[in-house]
Motif scaffolding. Structure first.
Motif, PDB file in Angstrom:
ATOM      1  N   LEU A  50       0.823  -1.209   0.000  1.00 16.90           N
ATOM      2  CA  LEU A  50       0.000   0.000   0.000  1.00 16.90           C
ATOM      3  C   LEU A  50       0.859   1.263   0.000  1.00 16.90           C
ATOM      4  O   LEU A  50       0.484   2.264  -0.613  1.00 16.90           O
ATOM      5  CB  LEU A  50      -0.961  -0.008   1.193  1.00 16.90           C
ATOM      6  N   ALA A  51       2.014   1.210   0.653  1.00 18.06           N
ATOM      7  CA  ALA A  51       2.910   2.375   0.652  1.00 18.06           C
ATOM      8  C   ALA A  51       3.426   2.664  -0.760  1.00 18.06           C
ATOM      9  O   ALA A  51       3.487   3.825  -1.180  1.00 18.06           O
ATOM     10  CB  ALA A  51       4.072   2.148   1.615  1.00 18.06           C
ATOM     11  N   GLU A  52       3.759   1.607  -1.508  1.00 21.97           N
ATOM     12  CA  GLU A  52       4.216   1.799  -2.890  1.00 21.97           C
ATOM     13  C   GLU A  52       3.085   2.352  -3.754  1.00 21.97           C
ATOM     14  O   GLU A  52       3.299   3.264  -4.555  1.00 21.97           O
ATOM     15  CB  GLU A  52       4.717   0.489  -3.484  1.00 21.97           C
ATOM     16  N   LEU A  53       1.885   1.798  -3.587  1.00 23.87           N
ATOM     17  CA  LEU A  53       0.742   2.293  -4.361  1.00 23.87           C
ATOM     18  C   LEU A  53       0.445   3.744  -4.018  1.00 23.87           C
ATOM     19  O   LEU A  53       0.122   4.547  -4.891  1.00 23.87           O
ATOM     20  CB  LEU A  53      -0.483   1.414  -4.129  1.00 23.87           C
ATOM     21  N   ASP A  54       0.555   4.098  -2.736  1.00 23.43           N
ATOM     22  CA  ASP A  54       0.324   5.489  -2.345  1.00 23.43           C
ATOM     23  C   ASP A  54       1.415   6.393  -2.918  1.00 23.43           C
ATOM     24  O   ASP A  54       1.128   7.515  -3.334  1.00 23.43           O
ATOM     25  CB  ASP A  54       0.257   5.623  -0.822  1.00 23.43           C
ATOM     26  N   ALA A  55       2.641   5.893  -2.981  1.00 26.12           N
ATOM     27  CA  ALA A  55       3.727   6.681  -3.584  1.00 26.12           C
ATOM     28  C   ALA A  55       3.448   6.926  -5.063  1.00 26.12           C
ATOM     29  O   ALA A  55       3.677   8.034  -5.569  1.00 26.12           O
ATOM     30  CB  ALA A  55       5.069   5.969  -3.397  1.00 26.12           C
ATOM     31  N   VAL A  56       2.938   5.903  -5.766  1.00 27.65           N
ATOM     32  CA  VAL A  56       2.559   6.070  -7.171  1.00 27.65           C
ATOM     33  C   VAL A  56       1.498   7.162  -7.292  1.00 27.65           C
ATOM     34  O   VAL A  56       1.499   7.946  -8.236  1.00 27.65           O
ATOM     35  CB  VAL A  56       2.047   4.738  -7.764  1.00 27.65           C
ATOM     36  N   GLY A  78      -0.644   6.277 -13.760  1.00 33.05           N
ATOM     37  CA  GLY A  78      -0.488   7.730 -13.740  1.00 33.05           C
ATOM     38  C   GLY A  78      -0.716   8.364 -12.384  1.00 33.05           C
ATOM     39  O   GLY A  78      -0.592   9.579 -12.229  1.00 33.05           O
ATOM     40  N   GLY A  79      -1.070   7.551 -11.379  1.00 29.92           N
ATOM     41  CA  GLY A  79      -1.213   8.070 -10.024  1.00 29.92           C
ATOM     42  C   GLY A  79      -2.619   8.449  -9.604  1.00 29.92           C
ATOM     43  O   GLY A  79      -2.818   8.971  -8.517  1.00 29.92           O
ATOM     44  N   ARG A  80      -3.608   8.193 -10.433  1.00 25.59           N
ATOM     45  CA  ARG A  80      -4.996   8.475 -10.046  1.00 25.59           C
ATOM     46  C   ARG A  80      -5.522   7.332  -9.181  1.00 25.59           C
ATOM     47  O   ARG A  80      -5.218   6.171  -9.438  1.00 25.59           O
ATOM     48  CB  ARG A  80      -5.890   8.618 -11.273  1.00 25.59           C
ATOM     49  N   VAL A  81      -6.305   7.684  -8.176  1.00 25.55           N
ATOM     50  CA  VAL A  81      -6.913   6.690  -7.299  1.00 25.55           C
ATOM     51  C   VAL A  81      -8.420   6.913  -7.310  1.00 25.55           C
ATOM     52  O   VAL A  81      -8.897   8.022  -7.079  1.00 25.55           O
ATOM     53  CB  VAL A  81      -6.390   6.814  -5.841  1.00 25.55           C
ATOM     54  N   TYR A  82      -9.141   5.853  -7.627  1.00 19.08           N
ATOM     55  CA  TYR A  82     -10.600   5.881  -7.617  1.00 19.08           C
ATOM     56  C   TYR A  82     -11.062   4.890  -6.560  1.00 19.08           C
ATOM     57  O   TYR A  82     -10.464   3.830  -6.394  1.00 19.08           O
ATOM     58  CB  TYR A  82     -11.157   5.472  -8.983  1.00 19.08           C
ATOM     59  N   GLY A  83     -12.116   5.223  -5.853  1.00 20.41           N
ATOM     60  CA  GLY A  83     -12.623   4.329  -4.826  1.00 20.41           C
ATOM     61  C   GLY A  83     -14.088   4.009  -5.029  1.00 20.41           C
ATOM     62  O   GLY A  83     -14.831   4.763  -5.664  1.00 20.41           O
ATOM     63  N   GLY A  84     -14.503   2.861  -4.493  1.00 20.58           N
ATOM     64  CA  GLY A  84     -15.906   2.480  -4.504  1.00 20.58           C
ATOM     65  C   GLY A  84     -16.461   2.289  -5.902  1.00 20.58           C
ATOM     66  O   GLY A  84     -15.861   1.628  -6.749  1.00 20.58           O
ATOM     67  N   ALA A  85     -17.621   2.889  -6.131  1.00 23.25           N
ATOM     68  CA  ALA A  85     -18.315   2.727  -7.414  1.00 23.25           C
ATOM     69  C   ALA A  85     -17.477   3.240  -8.577  1.00 23.25           C
ATOM     70  O   ALA A  85     -17.516   2.678  -9.673  1.00 23.25           O
ATOM     71  CB  ALA A  85     -19.657   3.447  -7.376  1.00 23.25           C
ATOM     72  N   GLN A  86     -16.690   4.291  -8.357  1.00 29.01           N
ATOM     73  CA  GLN A  86     -15.876   4.819  -9.450  1.00 29.01           C
ATOM     74  C   GLN A  86     -14.702   3.901  -9.762  1.00 29.01           C
ATOM     75  O   GLN A  86     -14.236   3.852 -10.897  1.00 29.01           O
ATOM     76  CB  GLN A  86     -15.440   6.245  -9.159  1.00 29.01           C
ATOM     77  N   ALA A  87     -14.225   3.145  -8.779  1.00 29.45           N
ATOM     78  CA  ALA A  87     -13.206   2.131  -9.050  1.00 29.45           C
ATOM     79  C   ALA A  87     -13.794   1.036  -9.940  1.00 29.45           C
ATOM     80  O   ALA A  87     -13.156   0.579 -10.893  1.00 29.45           O
ATOM     81  CB  ALA A  87     -12.679   1.535  -7.747  1.00 29.45           C
ATOM     82  N   VAL A  88     -15.020   0.635  -9.633  1.00 23.12           N
ATOM     83  CA  VAL A  88     -15.704  -0.377 -10.448  1.00 23.12           C
ATOM     84  C   VAL A  88     -15.916   0.166 -11.857  1.00 23.12           C
ATOM     85  O   VAL A  88     -15.682  -0.534 -12.848  1.00 23.12           O
ATOM     86  CB  VAL A  88     -17.039  -0.792  -9.805  1.00 23.12           C
ATOM     87  N   ALA A  89     -16.326   1.430 -11.963  1.00 21.12           N
ATOM     88  CA  ALA A  89     -16.542   2.044 -13.274  1.00 21.12           C
ATOM     89  C   ALA A  89     -15.252   2.038 -14.097  1.00 21.12           C
ATOM     90  O   ALA A  89     -15.263   1.698 -15.286  1.00 21.12           O
ATOM     91  CB  ALA A  89     -17.062   3.473 -13.116  1.00 21.12           C
ATOM     92  N   ARG A  90     -14.138   2.390 -13.471  1.00 22.66           N
ATOM     93  CA  ARG A  90     -12.856   2.428 -14.189  1.00 22.66           C
ATOM     94  C   ARG A  90     -12.424   1.031 -14.632  1.00 22.66           C
ATOM     95  O   ARG A  90     -11.897   0.859 -15.732  1.00 22.66           O
ATOM     96  CB  ARG A  90     -11.766   3.068 -13.326  1.00 22.66           C
ATOM     97  N   LEU A  91     -12.643   0.033 -13.782  1.00 21.78           N
ATOM     98  CA  LEU A  91     -12.328  -1.343 -14.161  1.00 21.78           C
ATOM     99  C   LEU A  91     -13.131  -1.733 -15.397  1.00 21.78           C
ATOM    100  O   LEU A  91     -12.590  -2.275 -16.353  1.00 21.78           O
ATOM    101  CB  LEU A  91     -12.647  -2.284 -12.997  1.00 21.78           C
ATOM    102  N   LEU A  92     -14.430  -1.444 -15.383  1.00 19.34           N
ATOM    103  CA  LEU A  92     -15.283  -1.793 -16.522  1.00 19.34           C
ATOM    104  C   LEU A  92     -14.858  -1.036 -17.778  1.00 19.34           C
ATOM    105  O   LEU A  92     -14.809  -1.608 -18.869  1.00 19.34           O
ATOM    106  CB  LEU A  92     -16.751  -1.517 -16.194  1.00 19.34           C
TER     107      LEU A  92
END
Length: 141
Positions: A50-56, A78-92
């Motif tokens: 998680l520390a590496e992902l947060d650094a990204v 590119g360093g963008r973090v999406y959570g919840g429903a928007q994470a699912v949207a980005r995966l799709l």
């Protein structure tokens, strides 16, 4: 995930939750079959760096254990973090085909708030969902 950065987006989920694991496995099996624009990796937060992902993501504290316990995260190279429903949207959207269309709908302004409410309800009740167990319950705040 490779040392020194990401080559593909990473889906971070709760590996202790049977419902979350089932959903991540489903996403690896079905939407990925139509993958048109590149891969992605699903990693339980318990095994993710998680520390590496947060650094990204710029080291702004967007990728934390506390957040990953409460919602799925999508971290891009590119360093963008999406959570919840928007994470699912980005995966799709990353998956291409009809999945990308569905993800695009979830990401539109009129649908985003509704998707967020539905995601929150499912996350809050994930221990009651198919495959869920008492271990899936969200930690109390």
């Amino acid at each position: 995930m490779t040392s020194g950065g990401l080559t593909d987006p990473v889906l971070v989920f709760d590996g202790d939750c049977g419902f979350c694991t089932t959903c991540a496995t489903w996403a690896e099996r079905y939407p990925r079959q139509t993958l048109a624009s590149g891969g992605w990796e699903a990693v339980p937060f318990q095994f993710a760096d998680l520390a590496e992902l947060d650094a990204v993501a710029g080291g702004r504290g967007e990728v934390t254990r506390e957040r990953a316990e409460r919602e799925v995260l999508w971290v891009t190279p590119g360093g963008r973090v999406y959570g919840g429903a928007q994470a699912v949207a980005r995966l799709l959207m990353r998956s291409g085909g009809a999945w990308a269309y569905l993800g695009g709908v979830l990401a539109t302004a009129p649908v985003r708030p509704v998707a967020a409410v539905v995601y929150r309800w499912v996350a809050h009740n994930r221990h009651r969902m198919p495959g869920g167990t008492p271990a899936c319950a969200l930690p109390r705040r």
